[in-house]
Design an enzyme around this catalytic site. Structure first.
Site: not given
Ligand code: MRU
Length: 350
Positions: A247, A256-257, A102, A206, A61-63
């Site tokens: 993201d 973002n989240k 995703r 997270q 996970r994470g962009a």
């Molecule tokens: O659902 P996730 O855990 O993939 O969400 C991730 C985020 O929102 C992060 O803040 C984003 O991807 C930036 S990661 C450098």
């Protein structure tokens, strides 16, 4: 999918890779992020189905990490394809499957498309080699990008202070080092005394599981708070800056989240700078926020907690994974190419 323990070895997360290609076994290796902070396991991913599953359940996970995963995924698909006749069709179908896992994080389709491009018009045997080369390069570049971005952002943080972050935009969300946490790491390297407030980040935690884990591992002071505590701590003067990852950044908003928008509004109200740290690959500058699909996740993520039902069965749940923060609430966007300030003009990223 085989799961392997790392013989009790505890890596320094900021220096070790989160996601890499294993040449000996010809497979993707990825730290399983669903098990942290209590268990450190590395997944060996050998099929597109296993990779899609790992992405859907947020083991990866994470962009930026999704961008690297998408890139390695195309390379894996190409190398697994035994028929030269169906080669292009198979890889295209696998690429589409990966992109659909995703929809909001633009890095995923960015990584997939970049590797597809590297294979264009090549015969299968050559395409397989080029795909893996391109994917490895994306992974390597991601680390360098984060470090450059970190150096650019570190200058914005105070010499001594407390920074709030939401979700995990650290080494675990990238190939290594991190975006928002990369800025914090770079500030520490410069000798700044930064402590971090890590919002737990409901519903999948997270922040409390991953951000707290990797900062504590690196001995950077970190305290976990519940998401709804942030506004009160801002009012009390306990937060000097907010820094988050992204993201997708469109011409008008930062995705973002879920919960990020709430922090941005509160920061604006309390005159606290609100920074976003993201690589150029997270920008989607032709798009507007209204065009973006925001991922909705399962009811169970909200209605079940520690094995108990927490929402009555007849009550519906809304579970968006991300929100959109309008750019007018953002004080600066930190990239590897420099810091963008309002009024935002991203034309050089096109
Ligand atoms: O659902 P996730 O855990 O993939 O969400 C991730 C985020 O929102 C992060 O803040 C984003 O991807 C930036 S990661 C450098």
């Amino acid at each position: 999918m085989v799961q392997k323990r790392t013989n009790g070895k505890k890596p320094v997360i900021s220096e070790e890779k989160t996601l890499w290609w294993d040449d000996e076994q010809s497979c993707i290796m990825a730290v399983d992020q669903t098990l942290l902070p209590t268990e450190y396991k590395v997944l060996e991913i050998r099929t597109i189905n296993a990779l899609s599953d790992a992405i859907r359940r947020l083991a990866i996970r994470g962009a930026p990490a999704l961008g690297v995963a998408g890139a390695f995924g195309v390379a894996l698909s190409a190398r697994s394809c035994e028929s030269d006749i169906e080669f292009e069709e198979t890889v295209a179908a696998d690429a589409a499957e990966l992109i659909n896992t995703r929809p909001t994080a633009v890095n995923l389709s960015w990584g997939v498309k970049k590797v597809l491009l590297s294979m264009e018009n090549l015969p299968p045997e050559m395409a397989k080699i080029m795909a893996l080369y391109a994917a490895k390069k994306i992974a390597e570049d991601d680390t360098n990008t984060c470090m450059e971005l970190g150096r650019n952002g570190a200058k914005l943080l105070p010499q001594i202070g407390t920074v709030l972050t939401h979700c995990n935009a650290g080494a675990l969300a990238c190939s290594s080092w991190g975006t928002a946490l990369g800025v914090v790491r770079s500030a520490w390297k410069m000798g700044k005394k930064i402590s971090v407030l890590s919002c737990e980040t409901r519903p999948l935690l997270q922040g409390s599981r991953l951000t707290a884990f990797e900062l504590a591992r690196d001995k950077i002071p970190v305290t976990t708070i519940i998401d709804s505590e942030a506004a009160y701590l801002m009012q009390q003067g306990k937060i000097d800056a907010v820094i988050v990852g992204a993201d997708r950044i469109t011409k008008d908003a930062v995705f973002n989240k879920i919960g990020t928008y709430m922090h941005a509004i509160c920061a604006k109200h309390h005159n606290i700078p609100f920074y976003v740290a993201a690589p150029a690959s997270t920008f989607d500058v032709e798009a507007e926020a209204k065009d973006i699909v925001v991922e909705e996740r399962s009811r169970a993520e909200v209605s079940e907690l520690f094995g108990k039902t927490t929402v009555p069965e007849n009550v519906p749940v809304i579970n968006y994974a991300f929100d959109a923060t309008p750019l007018e609430l953002v004080s600066g966007i930190i990239t590897e190419k420099g810091v963008f300030y309002p009024p935002y003009d991203f034309s050089e990223l096109k």
